[in-house]
Design a protein around this motif. Structure first.
Motif, PDB file in Angstrom:
ATOM      1  N   UNK A  76       0.834  -1.205   0.000  1.00 36.18           N
ATOM      2  CA  UNK A  76       0.000   0.000   0.000  1.00 36.18           C
ATOM      3  C   UNK A  76       0.868   1.253   0.000  1.00 36.18           C
ATOM      4  N   UNK A  77       0.447   2.245  -0.779  1.00 33.04           N
ATOM      5  CA  UNK A  77       1.068   3.567  -0.735  1.00 33.04           C
ATOM      6  C   UNK A  77       0.027   4.562  -0.229  1.00 33.04           C
ATOM      7  N   UNK A  78       0.504   5.668   0.297  1.00 28.92           N
ATOM      8  CA  UNK A  78      -0.384   6.689   0.863  1.00 28.92           C
ATOM      9  C   UNK A  78      -0.973   7.571  -0.224  1.00 28.92           C
ATOM     10  N   UNK A  79      -2.231   7.939  -0.016  1.00 28.98           N
ATOM     11  CA  UNK A  79      -2.881   8.949  -0.844  1.00 28.98           C
ATOM     12  C   UNK A  79      -3.368  10.055   0.080  1.00 28.98           C
ATOM     13  N   UNK A  80      -4.675  10.141   0.315  1.00 26.80           N
ATOM     14  CA  UNK A  80      -5.240  11.199   1.155  1.00 26.80           C
ATOM     15  C   UNK A  80      -4.715  11.133   2.594  1.00 26.80           C
ATOM     16  N   UNK A  81      -4.503   9.934   3.112  1.00 28.75           N
ATOM     17  CA  UNK A  81      -4.007   9.752   4.485  1.00 28.75           C
ATOM     18  C   UNK A  81      -2.832   8.782   4.468  1.00 28.75           C
ATOM     19  N   UNK A  82      -1.936   8.914   5.439  1.00 25.21           N
ATOM     20  CA  UNK A  82      -0.794   8.000   5.546  1.00 25.21           C
ATOM     21  C   UNK A  82      -1.327   6.574   5.672  1.00 25.21           C
ATOM     22  N   UNK A 119      -7.768   0.496 -12.070  1.00 25.90           N
ATOM     23  CA  UNK A 119      -7.012   1.744 -12.218  1.00 25.90           C
ATOM     24  C   UNK A 119      -5.539   1.549 -11.855  1.00 25.90           C
ATOM     25  N   UNK A 120      -4.660   2.281 -12.534  1.00 23.00           N
ATOM     26  CA  UNK A 120      -3.251   2.227 -12.151  1.00 23.00           C
ATOM     27  C   UNK A 120      -3.048   2.971 -10.831  1.00 23.00           C
ATOM     28  N   UNK A 121      -2.104   2.525 -10.040  1.00 24.73           N
ATOM     29  CA  UNK A 121      -1.800   3.199  -8.779  1.00 24.73           C
ATOM     30  C   UNK A 121      -0.772   4.285  -9.067  1.00 24.73           C
ATOM     31  N   UNK A 122      -1.127   5.512  -8.721  1.00 22.09           N
ATOM     32  CA  UNK A 122      -0.242   6.660  -8.931  1.00 22.09           C
ATOM     33  C   UNK A 122       0.142   7.256  -7.592  1.00 22.09           C
ATOM     34  N   UNK A 123       1.341   7.741  -7.490  1.00 23.94           N
ATOM     35  CA  UNK A 123       1.832   8.377  -6.270  1.00 23.94           C
ATOM     36  C   UNK A 123       1.196   9.762  -6.102  1.00 23.94           C
ATOM     37  N   UNK A 124       1.105  10.223  -4.860  1.00 23.44           N
ATOM     38  CA  UNK A 124       0.693  11.578  -4.547  1.00 23.44           C
ATOM     39  C   UNK A 124      -0.746  11.902  -4.914  1.00 23.44           C
ATOM     40  N   UNK A 125      -1.010  13.195  -5.063  1.00 21.23           N
ATOM     41  CA  UNK A 125      -2.374  13.669  -5.336  1.00 21.23           C
ATOM     42  C   UNK A 125      -2.938  13.135  -6.647  1.00 21.23           C
ATOM     43  N   UNK A 127      -3.036  10.241  -7.611  1.00 21.95           N
ATOM     44  CA  UNK A 127      -3.681   8.961  -7.393  1.00 21.95           C
ATOM     45  C   UNK A 127      -4.915   9.000  -6.516  1.00 21.95           C
ATOM     46  N   UNK A 128      -5.284  10.159  -6.013  1.00 21.90           N
ATOM     47  CA  UNK A 128      -6.385  10.255  -5.053  1.00 21.90           C
ATOM     48  C   UNK A 128      -7.749   9.908  -5.631  1.00 21.90           C
ATOM     49  N   UNK A 129      -7.982  10.255  -6.881  1.00 19.68           N
ATOM     50  CA  UNK A 129      -9.345  10.191  -7.432  1.00 19.68           C
ATOM     51  C   UNK A 129      -9.499   9.268  -8.630  1.00 19.68           C
ATOM     52  N   UNK A 130      -8.506   8.462  -8.986  1.00 21.13           N
ATOM     53  CA  UNK A 130      -8.566   7.685 -10.221  1.00 21.13           C
ATOM     54  C   UNK A 130      -9.377   6.396 -10.114  1.00 21.13           C
ATOM     55  N   UNK A 172     -16.260  10.979   0.487  1.00 23.06           N
ATOM     56  CA  UNK A 172     -15.563  12.097  -0.152  1.00 23.06           C
ATOM     57  C   UNK A 172     -14.926  11.729  -1.492  1.00 23.06           C
ATOM     58  N   UNK A 173     -15.195  10.510  -1.988  1.00 24.58           N
ATOM     59  CA  UNK A 173     -14.670  10.055  -3.281  1.00 24.58           C
ATOM     60  C   UNK A 173     -13.167  10.268  -3.401  1.00 24.58           C
ATOM     61  N   UNK A 174     -12.429   9.671  -2.449  1.00 23.51           N
ATOM     62  CA  UNK A 174     -10.977   9.811  -2.441  1.00 23.51           C
ATOM     63  C   UNK A 174     -10.350   8.528  -1.900  1.00 23.51           C
ATOM     64  N   UNK A 175      -9.175   8.208  -2.416  1.00 24.55           N
ATOM     65  CA  UNK A 175      -8.448   7.037  -1.953  1.00 24.55           C
ATOM     66  C   UNK A 175      -7.585   7.419  -0.757  1.00 24.55           C
TER      67      UNK A 175
END
Length: 184
Positions: A76-82, A119-125, A127-130, A172-175
């Motif tokens: 797992x990588x972090x998006x909206x929260x650690x 969906x592909x996993x993207x780093x940082x912001x 990747x939040x909404x994909x 909130x529709x966010x990862x």
């Protein structure tokens, strides 16, 4: 004149207070900020398939029973929260599959789900909404924001069409975090 100001002032103040209290109540319900300080730890063992029949009493020694097998895994990588931990797609001995979160550590939040996605996993912001842009399957509510737990994958799902898992906040529709699944 003073009497008119006094009569107009009270209803406006009272109305403003009512609106402020109602707004605060709705805000607390919607955001549930207390969950940021509450942890829920769940520790589940990997499920085992249930035997359908008992073996005959007088049989030759048999090979060991098949064990659950990891089909794909990712960190797992972090998006909206650690967020940290490992995600495994496990085939059980009966042929069914589970998504297993191991050593999960993320923030608690309102309406968190475990999603299997394409969906592909993207780093940082980025990747939040994909994860809600393409194909995704909700495997259910997140059982706890810490620990290790299992989520059954429906039998009719073509696993070849999914490549990642997201801890998704439906409100909130966010990862919160996600993992790319790679073959084991």
């Amino acid at each position: 004149m003073k009497r008119v100001r006094k009569m107009l002032g009270r209803p406006l103040v009272t109305g403003a207070l009512v609106v402020a209290v109602a707004g605060a109540g709705l805000g607390l319900y919607w955001f549930q900020p207390w969950k940021l300080w509450q942890d829920r730890t769940v520790e589940e063992a990997l499920p085992e398939a249930v035997a359908t029949s008992a073996p005959p009493a007088a049989t030759a020694p048999s090979s060991p029973a098949p064990a659950p097998a990891t089909v794909a895994a990712g960190d797992l990588i972090s998006h909206e929260h650690a967020t940290s931990g490992t995600v495994k797609l496990v085939r059980l001995t009966d042929g069914s599959h589970v998504v297993r979160l191991e050593n999960l550590d993320t923030s608690n939040g309102p309406d968190l789900r475990v999603w299997l996605t394409d969906a592909p996993v993207r780093e940082g912001r980025a990747g939040w909404h994909v994860f809600d842009d393409g194909r995704h399957v909700s495997l259910g509510r997140l059982k706890g924001n810490k620990g290790s737990h299992n989520y059954a994958v429906p039998q009719d799902i073509d696993l070849a069409r999914y490549s990642s898992v997201s801890i998704w906040c439906d409100r909130f529709d966010v990862s919160f975090g996600a993992a790319e699944l790679t073959g084991a």
